[in-house]
Enzyme design. Structure first.
Site, short mmCIF file in Angstrom:
data_model
loop_
_atom_site.label_atom_id
_atom_site.label_comp_id
_atom_site.label_asym_id
_atom_site.label_seq_id
_atom_site.Cartn_x
_atom_site.Cartn_y
_atom_site.Cartn_z
N HIS A 175 -15.03 38.06 4.53
CA HIS A 175 -13.67 37.89 4.00
C HIS A 175 -13.62 36.73 3.01
CE1 HIS A 175 -12.54 34.43 6.62
NE2 HIS A 175 -13.13 35.07 7.61
N ASP A 203 -16.17 29.12 7.92
CA ASP A 203 -15.42 30.36 8.15
C ASP A 203 -14.73 30.81 6.86
OD1 ASP A 203 -14.12 32.48 9.33
OD2 ASP A 203 -12.59 31.24 10.27
N ASP A 218 -10.71 34.95 2.23
CA ASP A 218 -9.62 34.00 2.42
C ASP A 218 -9.98 32.89 3.39
OD1 ASP A 218 -9.61 36.05 4.44
OD2 ASP A 218 -7.62 35.37 5.08
N GLU A 230 -7.93 38.06 6.16
CA GLU A 230 -8.47 38.14 7.51
C GLU A 230 -7.82 37.13 8.44
OE1 GLU A 230 -11.16 37.20 10.90
OE2 GLU A 230 -10.50 35.86 9.29
N GLU A 231 -7.38 36.01 7.88
CA GLU A 231 -6.89 34.91 8.71
C GLU A 231 -5.42 35.05 9.11
OE1 GLU A 231 -8.88 33.00 9.97
OE2 GLU A 231 -10.52 32.47 8.64
N GLU A 287 -19.47 36.61 9.84
CA GLU A 287 -18.67 35.59 10.52
C GLU A 287 -19.59 34.47 11.01
OE1 GLU A 287 -15.60 34.92 11.14
OE2 GLU A 287 -14.47 36.73 10.68
N HIS A 346 -11.50 26.40 11.02
CA HIS A 346 -10.10 25.97 10.94
C HIS A 346 -9.91 24.48 11.20
CE1 HIS A 346 -8.85 30.38 12.11
NE2 HIS A 346 -9.71 30.32 11.09
#
Length: 355
Positions: A69, A95, A71, A125-126, A154, A328
């Site tokens: 992903h 991530d 984003d 995705e987030e 991932e 995150h």
């Protein structure tokens, strides 16, 4: 735009991608740069919204999918990137722009893989599932995701994590009767009535399930409780949200039946659910990949988009250079050597190097 030198080096490409801000919903710039980088003679390219697909068409006996992903979560004083002592810091480094960079690097530089390869880069995705680019493409253009095996890049810290758990949340509600707390005998306390449910949860013995040599540990836990009216009122309603993480040998329907059995006698309402994904480690292409990856695969204790591939009949694993425990976080980072090692494993696998 992304340069030829950046595309040739997965570390430089990671840095370049991190330095393109792409918080969920704001991926147009990065998707455009990825699309432009993929316009190469050995690839056919398609774009839908801010999701981009490129594929080889060499007539190979099998097709594999590499997906990542584009984003990130919102920045937290951790953008743009910085590098020191062999570590790259910044939002998205773990991530999962380091994994996405590896896929993009291979798409640009590997022209004769032994498998046909689909490279898929997607948005959102987030955030909530209905905005997820992989979810959207699975519904609108499932042929983009077709293959014999998929690798979702991932963060796994360079270890293969196979399949994933399913996840389910239910709301359990108890009802009572309001009264003044000075005359509590005139009411029925809904919070007290929840005590039996909490006792059942405390005594619950979760399964451990072995599938293809991977150990999936289940869990059934209260994660939120809501009840009460005021400091002097006997509450007439209490609600507990329970999260069930279940092994992929159970379907969503079977998981819900189990939860309702555990909470028999209570008012149980399903609030959301997502299926797990079986490991699918018996495919020949998977075995070649595992041999090169080195360490024994382990179960993915969590939910990822591999479940969307599984729902399409494509076995999938998670494999990426980032540390999932850093996702995150303000101090999110990735070790540069992990990027180099991850790129080498995937290049050798796609080039047909024996493990």
């Amino acid at each position: 735009m992304l340069t030829t030198d950046e595309l040739a080096d997965p570390v430089a490409l990671t840095r370049a991608l991190v330095d393109i801000s792409s918080v969920s919903g704001d991926e147009e710039n990065i998707a455009g740069q990825v699309e432009a980088a993929l316009n190469l003679p050995h690839l056919s390219v398609a774009r839908s919204g801010n999701s981009v697909m490129a594929r080889t068409n060499l007539g190979r006996a099998s097709r594999v999918v590499l997906a990542g992903h584009l984003d990130t979560v919102p920045h937290h004083d951790n953008w743009p990137s910085r590098t020191e002592d062999g570590v790259m810091h910044g939002c998205g480094t773990s991530d999962m722009k380091s994994g996405t960079a590896i896929a993009l690097h291979l798409a640009a530089t590997l022209t004769e893989p032994v498998h046909d390869v689909t490279y898929f880069f997607y948005d959102c995705e987030e955030v909530e599932a209905e905005r997820n680019g992989l979810n959207r493409i699975a519904q609108e253009n499932p042929e983009w995701l077709a293959g014999d095996f998929a690798v979702l890049l991932e963060p796994t810290y360079g270890v293969v994590e196979a399949g994933c758990q399913g996840t389910m949340r239910v709301r359990v509600t108890t009802h009572g009767k309001r009264a003044h707390s000075a005359r509590s005998w005139l009411g029925v306390n809904a919070i007290h009535a929840m005590g039996e449910l909490l006792r059942r949860l405390d005594a619950y013995e979760a399964r451990t399930v072995l599938i293809d040599g991977c150990e999936y540990r289940e869990g059934l836990n209260a994660v939120l409780i809501n009840g009460g009216v005021a400091g002097n009122v006997i509450p007439d309603r209490c609600e507990v949200t329970v999260n069930y993480r279940f092994a992929p040998d159970r379907s969503e329907a079977e998981a819900l039946v189990h939860v309702k059995e555990v909470f028999d006698g209570f008012d149980v309402e399903l609030s959301d659910s997502a299926p797990g994904a079986l490991p699918g480690l018996e495919q020949p292409a998977v075995k070649d990949f595992l041999a090169l990856a080195g360490a024994e695969p382990r179960a993915k204790l969590g939910w990822t988009d591999v479940a969307r591939f599984s729902a399409l009949g494509v076995p999938a694993v998670n494999f990426g250079p980032g540390d999932p425990n850093l996702a995150h976080k303000q101090d999110e980072h990735v070790e540069i050597q992990k990027i180099i090692d991850g790129a080498a494993v995937l290049r050798d696998w796609l080039a047909g190097v024996n493990g």
